[in-house]
Design a protein around this motif. Structure first.
Motif, short mmCIF file in Angstrom:
data_model
loop_
_atom_site.label_atom_id
_atom_site.label_comp_id
_atom_site.label_asym_id
_atom_site.label_seq_id
_atom_site.Cartn_x
_atom_site.Cartn_y
_atom_site.Cartn_z
N LYS A 86 17.13 153.19 38.17
CA LYS A 86 17.04 154.62 38.37
C LYS A 86 16.79 155.32 39.84
O LYS A 86 17.60 156.20 40.19
CB LYS A 86 15.74 155.04 37.32
N ASN A 87 16.00 154.67 40.59
CA ASN A 87 15.48 155.26 41.81
C ASN A 87 16.37 155.01 43.02
O ASN A 87 16.59 155.84 43.84
CB ASN A 87 13.93 154.80 42.35
N LEU A 94 13.20 142.49 39.17
CA LEU A 94 12.65 142.55 37.91
C LEU A 94 11.90 141.22 37.81
O LEU A 94 10.86 141.02 36.93
CB LEU A 94 13.44 142.57 36.70
N PHE A 137 12.06 156.38 25.55
CA PHE A 137 10.98 155.25 25.60
C PHE A 137 9.60 155.58 25.61
O PHE A 137 8.76 155.01 24.76
CB PHE A 137 11.41 154.38 26.68
N LEU A 139 12.40 147.24 19.68
CA LEU A 139 11.05 147.42 19.74
C LEU A 139 10.33 147.00 18.61
O LEU A 139 9.25 146.33 18.56
CB LEU A 139 10.86 148.82 20.43
N GLU A 178 8.19 153.60 37.90
CA GLU A 178 9.53 153.96 38.66
C GLU A 178 9.81 155.36 38.29
O GLU A 178 11.09 155.74 38.59
CB GLU A 178 10.68 152.97 38.30
N ASN A 179 9.20 156.10 37.35
CA ASN A 179 9.50 157.24 37.08
C ASN A 179 8.52 158.47 37.26
O ASN A 179 7.22 158.15 37.87
CB ASN A 179 9.71 157.49 35.43
N PHE A 196 5.35 149.02 34.86
CA PHE A 196 6.40 148.93 35.86
C PHE A 196 7.39 150.05 35.49
O PHE A 196 7.70 150.82 36.54
CB PHE A 196 7.35 147.67 35.76
N ILE A 197 7.78 150.36 34.18
CA ILE A 197 8.59 151.21 33.71
C ILE A 197 8.29 152.75 34.33
O ILE A 197 8.80 153.63 34.88
CB ILE A 197 8.99 151.30 32.36
N VAL A 256 4.73 145.20 32.00
CA VAL A 256 6.26 145.89 31.75
C VAL A 256 6.45 147.24 31.91
O VAL A 256 6.95 148.08 32.47
CB VAL A 256 7.02 145.00 30.78
N ARG A 290 17.34 158.05 28.09
CA ARG A 290 16.67 156.93 27.34
C ARG A 290 15.53 156.61 27.80
O ARG A 290 14.48 156.10 26.82
CB ARG A 290 17.93 155.89 27.67
N ILE A 291 15.16 156.52 29.15
CA ILE A 291 13.75 156.18 29.64
C ILE A 291 12.94 157.20 29.16
O ILE A 291 11.68 156.85 28.55
CB ILE A 291 14.06 156.13 31.14
N ALA A 302 15.14 151.39 34.32
CA ALA A 302 14.21 151.51 35.25
C ALA A 302 14.34 151.11 36.71
O ALA A 302 14.02 151.59 37.58
CB ALA A 302 12.76 151.51 34.61
N ALA A 303 14.62 149.96 36.66
CA ALA A 303 15.04 149.24 37.98
C ALA A 303 16.01 149.87 38.70
O ALA A 303 16.11 149.64 39.95
CB ALA A 303 15.30 147.83 37.93
N VAL A 331 15.53 149.30 28.81
CA VAL A 331 14.87 150.30 29.46
C VAL A 331 14.41 149.93 30.85
O VAL A 331 14.50 150.64 31.83
CB VAL A 331 13.71 150.93 28.62
N CYS A 332 13.97 148.80 30.78
CA CYS A 332 13.70 148.22 31.94
C CYS A 332 14.74 147.98 33.07
O CYS A 332 14.33 148.35 34.29
CB CYS A 332 12.95 146.60 31.75
#
Lengths: 102, 102
Positions: free
Chosen positions: B19-20, B32, B84, A5, A101-102, A97-98, A94, B80-81, B16-17, B12-13
């Motif tokens: 995770k659920n 994505l 972020f 990052l 999803e959380n 989006f992250i 982006v 990790r998410i 996240a994609a 992370v992306c």
DNA sequence: GCGATATACATCGTATCACGAGGTATAACC
DNA sequence: GGTTATACCTCGTGATACGATGTATATCGC
């Protein structure tokens, strides 16, 4: 901060630190310290790269018997900062989006 | 988007994609696509890395005679998410600096 | 039936990059 | 006169994204 990052910000951050007033390596590090810490080896690598990319111009001067290399941001460098603003919008997409999803 | 900036988001992306709902390579790329385009070679490199880092677990299944590897996010991946989100705050600080100077 | 496209995986080589370690030299301070 | 601050530079390493390339099956149109 995550290493990856960081990398995305370094170039633009250095350009921003120079843009309003020409500056030199040692000063840039001190100025950026509260925002983003970076080592000398990292900065000089970046300055060299930005100079090669013609986003920076150099003017060597002597100050108190020591060499000092002042960097100046070219129009091309200013454009790079402008592009970053556009990229930031994509980045926000982006990020959204992250978060969704959380 | 700038290549460097992208890199900070990729891991992370991808997490996240998944995770659920557990997912697999080909599907992740399609999911994505509207947010962030990435090639297969890039994704498989990332999946492998995240698996080695124990942020993902794999379950190989057969689907229509083809191999399909389902990935599942571990607690470590969830963390990790979360990290972020903290990094994002720092990132915003740097962003503000860049904008202030312009 | 057959070619094209979609699905689904994998590997190798290359270029880019940040950064630590190490080096040189002068000025200022105690 | 030793330590710290100022100011520059280079080399080697490890991490990484990505294009190119390869393998194999299923599906769809004609």
């Amino acid at each position: 901060m995550d290493a990856q990052l960081r990398r995305g910000l370094l170039d633009v951050c250095v350009l921003a630190a120079i843009k309003n007033e020409d500056s030199y390596g040692y000063k840039i590090i001190k100025d950026l310290k509260p925002v983003l810490e970076l080592s000398e080896s990292t900065l000089y690598t970046i300055l060299k790269r930005l100079e090669e990319a013609k986003m920076l111009e150099v003017r060597s001067t002597e100050f108190d018997g020591r060499l000092r290399k002042y960097y100046h941001v070219t129009p091309s460098g200013v454009k790079r900062i402008g592009d970053f603003k556009e990229e930031w919008k994509e980045l926000m997409g982006v990020y959204s989006f992250i978060m969704e999803e959380n």
